[in-house]
Design a protein around this motif. Structure first.
Motif, PDB file in Angstrom:
ATOM      1  N   SER A 353      22.760  17.124  24.494  1.00  0.00           N
ATOM      2  CA  SER A 353      23.440  16.348  24.726  1.00  0.00           C
ATOM      3  C   SER A 353      24.605  15.331  25.373  1.00  0.00           C
ATOM      4  N   CYS A 354      25.217  14.914  24.971  1.00  0.00           N
ATOM      5  CA  CYS A 354      26.172  13.829  25.982  1.00  0.00           C
ATOM      6  C   CYS A 354      25.795  12.870  26.343  1.00  0.00           C
ATOM      7  N   ASN A 355      25.638  12.203  27.388  1.00  0.00           N
ATOM      8  CA  ASN A 355      25.209  11.159  28.080  1.00  0.00           C
ATOM      9  C   ASN A 355      23.498  10.360  28.529  1.00  0.00           C
ATOM     10  N   PRO A 356      23.182  11.723  29.084  1.00  0.00           N
ATOM     11  CA  PRO A 356      21.548  11.952  28.580  1.00  0.00           C
ATOM     12  C   PRO A 356      20.691  12.378  27.490  1.00  0.00           C
ATOM     13  N   ARG A 357      21.442  13.224  26.666  1.00  0.00           N
ATOM     14  CA  ARG A 357      21.398  12.522  25.003  1.00  0.00           C
ATOM     15  C   ARG A 357      20.982  10.767  24.405  1.00  0.00           C
ATOM     16  N   ALA A 358      21.792  10.770  24.737  1.00  0.00           N
ATOM     17  CA  ALA A 358      22.244   9.356  24.399  1.00  0.00           C
ATOM     18  C   ALA A 358      21.336   8.097  25.132  1.00  0.00           C
ATOM     19  N   ILE A 359      21.217   8.117  26.198  1.00  0.00           N
ATOM     20  CA  ILE A 359      20.494   7.380  27.084  1.00  0.00           C
ATOM     21  C   ILE A 359      18.493   8.254  26.745  1.00  0.00           C
ATOM     22  N   TYR A 360      18.088   9.313  26.533  1.00  0.00           N
ATOM     23  CA  TYR A 360      17.165   9.814  25.706  1.00  0.00           C
ATOM     24  C   TYR A 360      16.368   8.899  25.033  1.00  0.00           C
ATOM     25  N   GLU A 361      17.091   8.732  23.667  1.00  0.00           N
ATOM     26  CA  GLU A 361      17.734   9.028  22.575  1.00  0.00           C
ATOM     27  C   GLU A 361      16.507   7.088  22.250  1.00  0.00           C
ATOM     28  N   TYR A 362      17.295   6.504  23.103  1.00  0.00           N
ATOM     29  CA  TYR A 362      17.453   4.693  23.073  1.00  0.00           C
ATOM     30  C   TYR A 362      16.509   4.506  23.831  1.00  0.00           C
ATOM     31  N   ILE A 492      28.294   2.138  37.359  1.00  0.00           N
ATOM     32  CA  ILE A 492      28.095   1.500  35.855  1.00  0.00           C
ATOM     33  C   ILE A 492      28.640   0.588  34.673  1.00  0.00           C
ATOM     34  N   GLU A 493      29.720   0.161  34.487  1.00  0.00           N
ATOM     35  CA  GLU A 493      30.893   0.035  33.740  1.00  0.00           C
ATOM     36  C   GLU A 493      30.598  -0.008  32.334  1.00  0.00           C
ATOM     37  N   SER A 494      30.009   0.670  31.769  1.00  0.00           N
ATOM     38  CA  SER A 494      29.364   0.145  30.557  1.00  0.00           C
ATOM     39  C   SER A 494      30.085   0.712  29.094  1.00  0.00           C
ATOM     40  N   GLY A 495      31.257   1.564  29.201  1.00  0.00           N
ATOM     41  CA  GLY A 495      31.217   2.898  28.008  1.00  0.00           C
ATOM     42  C   GLY A 495      30.344   4.041  27.958  1.00  0.00           C
ATOM     43  N   TYR A 496      30.691   4.624  27.487  1.00  0.00           N
ATOM     44  CA  TYR A 496      30.000   5.927  27.364  1.00  0.00           C
ATOM     45  C   TYR A 496      29.103   6.190  26.656  1.00  0.00           C
ATOM     46  N   ASP A 500      28.128   5.892  20.878  1.00  0.00           N
ATOM     47  CA  ASP A 500      27.090   4.722  20.801  1.00  0.00           C
ATOM     48  C   ASP A 500      27.214   5.447  18.961  1.00  0.00           C
ATOM     49  N   PHE A 501      26.776   6.790  18.722  1.00  0.00           N
ATOM     50  CA  PHE A 501      27.099   7.828  17.907  1.00  0.00           C
ATOM     51  C   PHE A 501      27.997   7.379  16.735  1.00  0.00           C
ATOM     52  N   LEU A 502      29.314   7.397  17.134  1.00  0.00           N
ATOM     53  CA  LEU A 502      30.011   7.423  16.785  1.00  0.00           C
ATOM     54  C   LEU A 502      30.711   6.277  15.698  1.00  0.00           C
ATOM     55  N   PHE A 684      41.501   2.544  27.046  1.00  0.00           N
ATOM     56  CA  PHE A 684      40.176   3.632  27.457  1.00  0.00           C
ATOM     57  C   PHE A 684      38.654   3.081  26.253  1.00  0.00           C
ATOM     58  N   CYS A 685      39.146   2.549  25.527  1.00  0.00           N
ATOM     59  CA  CYS A 685      37.824   3.141  24.593  1.00  0.00           C
ATOM     60  C   CYS A 685      37.402   1.162  24.485  1.00  0.00           C
ATOM     61  N   LEU A 686      37.729   0.028  24.701  1.00  0.00           N
ATOM     62  CA  LEU A 686      37.331  -1.049  24.568  1.00  0.00           C
ATOM     63  C   LEU A 686      36.120  -1.410  24.677  1.00  0.00           C
ATOM     64  N   LEU A 687      35.530  -1.136  25.741  1.00  0.00           N
ATOM     65  CA  LEU A 687      34.328  -1.691  26.571  1.00  0.00           C
ATOM     66  C   LEU A 687      32.965  -0.668  25.156  1.00  0.00           C
ATOM     67  N   GLU A 688      33.408   0.331  24.541  1.00  0.00           N
ATOM     68  CA  GLU A 688      32.619   1.065  23.655  1.00  0.00           C
ATOM     69  C   GLU A 688      32.493   0.706  22.350  1.00  0.00           C
ATOM     70  N   SER A 689      31.604  -0.455  22.000  1.00  0.00           N
ATOM     71  CA  SER A 689      31.083  -0.640  20.446  1.00  0.00           C
ATOM     72  C   SER A 689      29.721   0.004  20.066  1.00  0.00           C
ATOM     73  N   GLY A 690      29.246   0.812  20.451  1.00  0.00           N
ATOM     74  CA  GLY A 690      27.939   0.979  20.028  1.00  0.00           C
ATOM     75  C   GLY A 690      26.514   0.571  20.604  1.00  0.00           C
ATOM     76  N   HIS A 691      26.802   0.205  22.161  1.00  0.00           N
ATOM     77  CA  HIS A 691      25.547  -0.499  22.462  1.00  0.00           C
ATOM     78  C   HIS A 691      25.550   0.023  23.922  1.00  0.00           C
ATOM     79  N   SER A 692      26.184   1.213  24.847  1.00  0.00           N
ATOM     80  CA  SER A 692      26.589   1.977  26.301  1.00  0.00           C
ATOM     81  C   SER A 692      25.309   2.531  26.354  1.00  0.00           C
ATOM     82  N   ALA A 693      24.838   2.563  26.048  1.00  0.00           N
ATOM     83  CA  ALA A 693      22.880   3.391  26.550  1.00  0.00           C
ATOM     84  C   ALA A 693      21.870   2.140  26.574  1.00  0.00           C
TER      85      ALA A 693
END
Length: 702
Positions: A353-362, A492-496, A500-502, A684-693
């Protein structure tokens, strides 16, 4: 000194002075206190649980010195310290527990006719004294169990019932039932009544008669075993007690209850031959203290394996083995690194789950040159196998070889300090939330078992010094992380990445597929309840609890036709929710592999001070905040980084009734977000658009 009786929420307590203290022949200090329950009986039945404490006065400087010198503090010592002046004594509340032979407490249950409930004194698994309020029921206890060479089972025990005359006559009827996992009756026998004047003597203060509370029976296990002669896996059957007595001149049968064993019961394995195959028979106490009959295939090879596993388990838990293991980790960490080996861990190996999962899947899809390995807690291996992930058992020898030589560590929680990071290993800390509550160095006091404030902060600094990179979801978090974590390396100020999944999967097809897979109806709205943990609610070090403040019965009555409620508890909370009473309305998804799917299928979020609402805001859906203990949480436990009560992106409610009304109001608005939402989203959400990983991987791994 005094004895205190406190409810689990800390809202109400009663006390009595300790009258006398003296040392007994076993060199124990014994004391006496009398707490009259009759005057407070009605108040006691207004809570589900009560706990006993001893309050003692102690010099504050001495307490701080003890905490500073101990690496670990026993959970009993990590008690509530009440504020006082620096040079004065402080009041220390310590849970009352049994030191020697525990007394039988069932006979002292109190019946409340007005509520038609029982107040039952009992010992917890850690021998602590408590009270619980329950429905009126028979309590059955086993005193002796034995299996003879010819497979005859002897059971001796007693029953307790909170009415003075029920067990006073020899014509009381006791029946032993043996049932399967579905409560289907396999066999039943009439037990012989046995006189127990000792129980009557023990309960004389209540004027209760238990003269014929005892029972005894001898059962032939061979016919039962024959019914299960073909089993290929261990099969458990459960003992029940059914009590029949005269009520208003007629026979009345109470609901069958589990037969419980206060002490550990195990008869040893008895081998029987059925249809040419050997089976093992055993009667034992299971994890919830019920008496169980188990029949299983028997092979010498399997018996030897079990014995070896138990022996290895004892060795691995020994202090000597742990010390050698830690030293071996330090030694192996000096070996050359395995380039491009990346080790992933989420929530101590319990989740994929969580950020490690998103990085792994990318990386799995875009970085084939890297070797990607997950760390799995031994109790959660099925999850990693379900997803066909490359994994290694946490703290195994293979884990030791991989972790000490990996080029990259990726995790979302702190790692143990004894794991000395190799010089060339890059440690990517993804963290797991946007900070609302005060963190680490910003916390004035730490209310956690096994640690004091100074040591907690010292350990946190030692951990953050190992981080090469830290992911931040926004500028607000970056500022707090740097200060609260004492973090001086690259942010790394990237969004979480987990969010991306959302953005990538927010469509009806994906949502319906998830609902089908986890068994939720598609014709009802979904409410997600995801609260945080409370630092001061714990059983012991590393084991937290959570008292459910929601009135699920009221919610089902008011919302059940149009909604289902899915519940996701924080990963630190040890409790297992029992929602069987609310089947079809409330669902426990605390162990669902990733909360991101629960976000996606939910029409409305209910939370409190958990950082989940920062992530959920990316979906632009309504939220409610069930903050029944906000004053205590804000002023005593953690405190907030911003004016949560004014800036929260949704209404704050304090009771279940207020919550129900707020849900109905949101439905009337067409599930519109609150007036504060747009301002919150921009911050709080402006950086997140589906490409943080992608941003994180290109910075750390490329």
């Amino acid at each position: 000194m005094e004895v205190r009786l406190c409810d689990r929420f800390g809202d109400e307590s009663f006390s009595a002075p300790i009258r006398s203290v003296e040392r007994d022949e076993n060199d124990y200090w014994s004391a006496q206190a009398v707490l009259a329950l009759e005057p407070i009986q009605q108040s006691l039945f207004e809570r589900d649980y009560w706990d006993f404490f001893i309050r003692v006065s102690i010099d504050q400087s001495l307490l701080e010195q003890v905490y500073a010198e101990l690496d670990e503090v026993d959970a009993d010592a990590a008690a509530n310290v009440h504020e006082s002046a620096p040079d004065e004594t402080v009041a220390l509340d310590i849970r009352l527990r049994a030191a020697g032979q525990r007394q039988s407490l069932d006979v002292f249950s109190i019946y409340n006719e007005e509520n038609d409930q029982m107040l039952i004194p009992y010992y917890t698994n850690r021998k602590r004294l408590s009270l619980r309020v329950d429905e009126v029921h028979v309590m059955s206890r086993i005193d002796r169990v034995a299996i003879s060479r010819n497979f005859m089972l002897t059971l001796e025990g007693h029953v307790v019932f909170p009415f003075s005359d029920v067990l006073s006559r020899p014509d009381i009827q006791k029946k032993i039932l043996l049932v399967d996992a579905d409560e289907k009756i396999i066999a039943e026998w009439r037990a012989e009544n046995v006189e127990r004047p000792d129980l009557t003597e023990e309960a004389k203060s209540l004027g209760r008669n238990y003269d014929w509370a005892g029972f005894s029976i001898v059962l032939d296990l061979k016919p039962i075993a024959t019914q299960f002669a073909d089993v290929e896996a261990p099969t458990s059957l459960y003992f029940r007690m059914e009590l029949t007595h005269k009520k208003n001149g007629m026979l009345f049968t109470e609901h069958p209850v589990r037969i419980l064993a206060r002490r550990k019961v195990i008869t040893g394995r008895h081998i029987i031959k059925l249809n040419g195959l050997k089976k093992s028979l055993i009667v034992k106490r299971n994890r919830n203290h019920s008496l169980v009959f188990q029949i299983a295939p028997y092979m010498i090879r399997d018996a030897v394996k079990r014995k070896v596993r138990r022996s290895v388990g004892r060795i691995r838990k020994s202090k000597a083995f742990i010390a050698v293991y830690h030293r071996l980790f330090q030694t192996l960490s000096h070996l050359p690194q395995k380039k491009n080996l990346v080790m992933f861990e989420s929530f101590f190996g319990r989740q994929y789950s969580c950020n490690p999962r998103a990085i792994y899947e990318y990386m799995r899809d875009h970085c084939p040159e890297y070797q990607l390995v997950w760390i799995a807690n031994a109790n959660y291996i099925d999850l990693f196998e379900q997803y066909q992930l490359p994994y290694v058992k946490r703290f195994s020898l293979k884990w030791l070889m991989l972790m000490t030589r990996a080029n990259y560590w990726v995790t979302n929680v702190r790692l143990p300090l004894w794991m000395s990071k190799p010089k060339d290993t890059i440690y990517l800390q993804t963290w797991h939330g946007t900070p609302l509550k005060r963190l680490a160095l910003d916390m004035e006091e730490v209310h956690m078992p096994g640690i004091n404030t100074e040591k907690y902060k010292r350990d946190f600094l030692a951990e953050t010094a190992r981080w090469n990179y830290l992911i931040s979801p926004n500028a607000y978090s970056s500022e707090i992380f740097a200060r609260a974590f004492g973090f001086e390396n690259e942010m790394i100020e990237s969004g979480y990445p987990r969010n991306d999944f959302l953005y990538q999967s927010n469509d009806k097809g994906t949502i319906d597929a998830i609902k089908d897979r986890i068994g939720l109806p598609k014709d009802k709205k979904v409410i997600l309840y995801a609260p945080t943990w409370r630092d001061n609610q714990f059983y012991g070090k590393g084991r937290y609890r959570f008292e459910l403040a929601l009135d699920l019965q009221r919610m089902r009555e008011s919302l059940g036709e149009d909604y289902v409620l899915i519940m996701r508890m924080h990963y630190l909370i040890a409790d297992h929710l029992d929602l069987s009473e609310f089947k079809g309305f409330a669902y426990d998804f605390s162990h669902h592999e990733d909360i991101r799917e629960l976000y996606l299928i939910s029409d409305l979020l209910i939370t409190d001070y958990s950082s989940v609402f920062f992530d959920y805001a990316n979906l632009k859906r309504p939220m409610l905040f069930f903050t029944y203990d906000i004053e205590d949480y804000r002023d005593h436990l953690r405190g907030f980084y911003f004016d949560f009560e004014k800036k929260a992106p949704g209404p704050l409610v304090l009771t279940t009734d207020e919550l129900i009304q707020a849900v109905k109001k949101i439905a009337e608005s067409g599930f519109a977000v609150s007036d504060h939402f747009d301002e919150f989203y921009q911050k709080f959400c402006l950086l997140e658009s589906g490409h943080s990983a992608e941003k994180v991987v290109k910075r750390v791994f490329k």
